[in-house]
Write an enzyme that holds these catalytic residues in place. Structure first.
Site, PDB file in Angstrom:
ATOM      1  N   HIS A  79      -1.173   2.047  11.854  1.00 31.52           N
ATOM      2  CA  HIS A  79      -1.103   1.947  13.543  1.00 31.52           C
ATOM      3  C   HIS A  79      -0.923   3.378  13.990  1.00 31.52           C
ATOM      4  O   HIS A  79       0.003   4.072  13.970  1.00 31.52           O
ATOM      5  CB  HIS A  79       0.363   1.143  13.633  1.00 31.52           C
ATOM      6  CG  HIS A  79       0.308  -0.099  12.923  1.00 31.52           C
ATOM      7  ND1 HIS A  79       0.206  -1.430  13.964  1.00 31.52           N
ATOM      8  CD2 HIS A  79       0.588  -0.434  11.665  1.00 31.52           C
ATOM      9  CE1 HIS A  79       0.490  -2.510  12.951  1.00 31.52           C
ATOM     10  NE2 HIS A  79       0.806  -1.799  11.754  1.00 31.52           N
TER      11      HIS A  79
ATOM     12  N   HIS B  41      -4.013  -0.246   6.702  1.00 30.29           N
ATOM     13  CA  HIS B  41      -4.476   0.165   8.166  1.00 30.29           C
ATOM     14  C   HIS B  41      -3.244   1.127   8.578  1.00 30.29           C
ATOM     15  O   HIS B  41      -1.957   0.883   7.967  1.00 30.29           O
ATOM     16  CB  HIS B  41      -4.398  -1.146   8.820  1.00 30.29           C
ATOM     17  CG  HIS B  41      -3.214  -1.993   8.869  1.00 30.29           C
ATOM     18  ND1 HIS B  41      -3.366  -3.043   7.960  1.00 30.29           N
ATOM     19  CD2 HIS B  41      -2.057  -2.122   9.539  1.00 30.29           C
ATOM     20  CE1 HIS B  41      -2.226  -3.792   7.961  1.00 30.29           C
ATOM     21  NE2 HIS B  41      -1.464  -3.289   9.126  1.00 30.29           N
TER      22      HIS B  41
END
Ligand code: AMP
Ligand code: ZN
Length: 135
Positions: free
Chosen positions: A99, A97
């Site tokens: 951010h 992922h």
């Protein structure tokens, strides 16, 4: 396999989704550092960017589109992209992922990135509605 972000992709765990395409999904982080803090994840389970094979290229359009959405809709002044790869680097969810952290002139600089604005998570549902055009 027990993966929180795969469960979010599958719709088994709720999320406040703000963008999706064939390769990636973006949703609001549940514990934001700054207003609009979001995560972009690949639909395919990839542990981190250090794994074999291309991963970032699949989610690059989503990263860019979501960054622009956050900037435009929130009137942010800048934006950090952060990626933690492996536990020692602070990774807690082992599904790749990125951010996306919108930044505002009231809390400038790198040090303030990790010193969260206490107001950032105050009304995630209203923020979600605003970002998705529901209000
Ligand atoms: P990392 O430390 O890079 O693995 O970041 C994981 C991020 O996932 C943290 O910022 C968490 O606040 C966020 N997170 C954990 N669970 C959820 C969830 N159910 N929905 C949205 N964000 C989450
Ligand atoms: Zn996964």
């Amino acid at each position: 396999m027990d993966c929180l972000f795969c469960a979010i992709i599958a719709g088994d765990v709720p999320s406040r989704q703000i963008y999706a395409d064939d390769h990636a999904v973006a949703f609001l982080d549940i514990a934001p550092w700054h207003r609009g803090h979001s995560l972009v994840i690949p639909r395919r389970h990839v542990v981190d960017v250090l794994e074999e094979g291309p991963a970032l290229i699949d989610i690059a359009p989503a990263i860019q589109t979501t960054s622009r959405l956050l900037m435009d809709r929130l009137g942010a002044d800048g934006l950090n992209m952060v990626m933690n790869n492996r536990a020692v680097a602070g990774q807690e969810v082992f599904h790749l992922h990125v951010h996306l952290v919108p930044r505002y002139s009231e809390h400038p600089g790198m040090r303030a990135l990790f010193r969260p604005d206490p107001a950032a998570g105050s009304d995630l549902d209203a923020l979600h509605a605003h970002l998705t055009g529901a209000v």
